[in-house]
Design an enzyme around this catalytic site. Structure first.
Site, mmCIF file in Angstrom:
data_model
loop_
_atom_site.group_PDB
_atom_site.id
_atom_site.type_symbol
_atom_site.label_atom_id
_atom_site.label_comp_id
_atom_site.label_asym_id
_atom_site.label_seq_id
_atom_site.Cartn_x
_atom_site.Cartn_y
_atom_site.Cartn_z
ATOM 1 N N LYS A 149 0.830 -1.203 0.000
ATOM 2 C CA LYS A 149 0.000 0.000 0.000
ATOM 3 C C LYS A 149 0.866 1.255 0.000
ATOM 4 O O LYS A 149 1.923 1.297 0.636
ATOM 5 C CB LYS A 149 -0.922 -0.013 1.220
ATOM 6 C CG LYS A 149 -1.944 1.128 1.233
ATOM 7 C CD LYS A 149 -2.850 1.025 2.451
ATOM 8 C CE LYS A 149 -3.846 2.179 2.516
ATOM 9 N NZ LYS A 149 -4.710 2.079 3.704
ATOM 10 N N SER A 224 -9.492 2.436 2.585
ATOM 11 C CA SER A 224 -8.478 3.143 1.824
ATOM 12 C C SER A 224 -7.456 2.243 1.149
ATOM 13 O O SER A 224 -6.695 2.688 0.282
ATOM 14 C CB SER A 224 -7.738 4.115 2.750
ATOM 15 O OG SER A 224 -7.059 3.419 3.778
ATOM 16 N N SER A 248 -10.171 -0.027 6.607
ATOM 17 C CA SER A 248 -9.421 0.199 5.372
ATOM 18 C C SER A 248 -8.858 -1.042 4.710
ATOM 19 O O SER A 248 -8.480 -1.005 3.548
ATOM 20 C CB SER A 248 -8.284 1.193 5.625
ATOM 21 O OG SER A 248 -8.803 2.455 5.959
#
Length: 547
Positions: A149, A224, A248
């Site tokens: 990420k 996210s 997330s």
């Protein structure tokens, strides 16, 4: 002061003109001018970021193309179709090379991101790491490409959180999680998109744009950690690392049809994982794995929860992964079968057993065994030599039926048995096992076969040799699907006994199938409790099926 700030932002020949204009027009113009200057700066950074990103994609394409040209025999489908656990095993045993796996996933990741915009950066350092991992011991994730990420630090790349202000702030070192992944042989190869400033369950920002759902471009990937979920869900990565402060990891995984795991706060290191609100501890942000199946999450957690993690981040409790179910293979099983069980049971070459049948009519169930037992020892040895090249298992069995040959060898056989028992218990304790669930023989044989397959009792006689308590519990029944699968059965050795075994269990639809429950010596109570747990689970499952 405002004019000085403007002058610093516009160090060119037009500066003085701008300042004079600002003085004439007043402070309101200065504010507008600052906004205009900032807008120009942002646009310039966005353009530079876009160009760097495109260059990265070009490098991905070139790297994958060159590998493909140099290695035309590599079949991407055979790599991409494998779950993580199987792929890791094939990389370790050399069935696949790390190069073939990495470049296959580079190509696939590029294909996926061109459709749904999930990759933010290509990490060309991955090619150097290919060479590095071959110099080290193979870790649990040897040769596995991993996506990271965007807010989890990889040296030389900024954790922007989708914010322009961080584009010029490359990280000085890898995050602890990335360091541990590399220690375990994994190869970080791309970074993936996030929602702007993280705290959002969408996945779009002004730096990298909007990430789409891999199953439907009219849907969001969620956020996210949406870039990760979309890339894994689209098949462009087999394992990813995300972060989770509210949902997330879990929301995008749910949206993209993959598995994700949020561990307890601080179980995994967050050093190098950037959050938008530093120092916020009321809700704990965590890092966690994202993959196609739960087994992959388990393998990743097992790899991360290692001494390297505990050494690099003292805030992480030194709690290694605690397997609830651990694969266990008895050591040296052929030695046990032939040298300890068979040779020990028939130490005198079967003579005492054969004498019991003197003057008796031999039942048909014993015919096959007695024919073998009554062979002279010299003939057993000759047949063993002849059969060794073609049927080694049968050859070893014949040799074992000769017996130990002398009292001295009999004592040695007893010593070997106790040494094996100690070895077995040591392995059991090394793995911190409580009990073992393993096969029992079955389903029921067709008439006439049991006497021909006494050798098939390996699963059970193992625990007679070891003198462990063991019991069996019926857990299911044979289905039509089982029968169809049996038709393809070739056996482990490919000898006549395997063929006979297949014939023995044919036409068994509806017959019970049991498993065996085993504990250490003197732990009969624990073994029985384990059997009860297995029985209860099976009864509950049958009850749900009836409903």
């Amino acid at each position: 002061m405002a004019l000085d700030k403007v002058k610093g932002l516009l160090p060119d020949a037009k500066t003085d003109v701008c300042i004079v204009s600002a003085v004439v027009c007043g402070s309101a113009t200065v504010v507008l001018l600052l906004k205009w200057v900032n807008h120009r700066r942002v646009q310039k950074k966005l353009k530079e970021a876009k160009e760097r990103r495109e260059l990265g994609f070009q490098r991905m394409e070139k790297a994958a193309r060159q590998f493909k040209q140099q290695n035309p025999g590599v079949k991407p489908a055979s790599i991409l179709s494998l779950p993580l656990v199987e792929l890791a095993a094939k990389l370790k045993d050399g069935s696949f090379s790390p190069e073939s796996v990495l470049y296959t996933y580079i190509e696939k990741a590029l294909e996926v991101t061109q459709k749904i915009n999930c990759v933010t950066d290509f990490l060309p350092e991955c090619e150097e790491q290919l060479r590095e991992i071959k110099k080290k011991e193979k870790g649990l994730l040897y040769g596995i490409p991993v996506s990271i990420k965007e807010n989890v630090a990889c040296k030389g790349y900024p954790n922007t959180l989708g914010l322009v202000k961080f584009l010029d702030c490359p990280e000085q070192e890898d995050s602890v999680i990335v360091k541990v992944l590399k220690k375990q042989g994994a190869i970080p190869f791309v970074k993936t998109n996030t929602s702007q400033a993280i705290l959002n369950i969408d996945c779009g920002n002004t730096v990298f744009g909007q990430t789409l759902n891999p199953f439907n471009p009219k849907k969001t990937s969620g956020g996210s950690s949406g870039g990760e979920a979309a890339l894994v869900g689209g098949g462009g990565s087999i394992l990813g690392i995300g972060t989770d402060v509210a949902a997330s990891i879990r929301v995008p995984c749910g949206f993209c049809g993959i598995c994700g795991f949020k561990p307890t706060g601080y179980r995994l290191s967050v050093k190098g994982a950037t959050t938008p609100v530093a120092g916020m501890n009321s809700v704990i942000s965590v890092t966690g794995p994202m993959a196609r199946d739960v087994d992959s999450l388990v393998l990743c957690m097992k790899a991360l929860l290692c001494e390297e993690l505990f050494r690099l981040d003292l805030a992480v409790p030194p709690l290694p992964f605690n397997d609830e179910l651990i694969p266990f293979s008895p050591p040296r099983i052929e030695f046990l079968v032939d040298e300890l069980f068979t040779k020990g049971l028939y130490a005198d070459g079967s003579s005492t057993l054969v004498e019991k049948f003197d003057g008796e009519l031999v039942d048909s169930t014993w015919t096959n065994q007695m024919r073998c037992y009554r062979l002279p020892n010299f003939l057993k040895r000759i047949l063993a030599v002849i059969l060794m090249p073609v049927f080694p298992r049968i050859s070893r069995h014949l040799n074992a039926l000769v017996g130990v040959g002398s009292v001295k060898n009999f004592w040695k056989n007893n010593v070997d048995r106790m040494a094996y028992r100690d070895e077995f218990i040591a392995e059991w304790r090394k793995l911190k096992l409580d009990v073992v669930l393993c096969p029992a023989l079955g389903p029921a044989f067709n008439l006439g076969y049991a006497g021909k397959l006494f050798v098939a009792t390996t699963y059970t006689h193992l625990y007679n040799v070891l003198n462990f308590p063991a019991g069996v519990v019926p857990v299911t029944t044979v289905t039509q699907a089982d029968e169809e699968e049996l038709k393809l059965y070739k056996g482990h050795y490919g000898d006549p006994w395997d063929t006979r075994m297949k014939e023995a269990v044919e036409d068994a639809i509806g017959l019970p199938v049991a498993v065996q429950c085993v504990a250490l010596p003197w732990q009969e109570e624990l073994c029985l409790r384990f059997m009860k747990e297995v029985e209860t689970v099976c009864h509950e499952r049958r009850g749900r099926r009836r409903i």
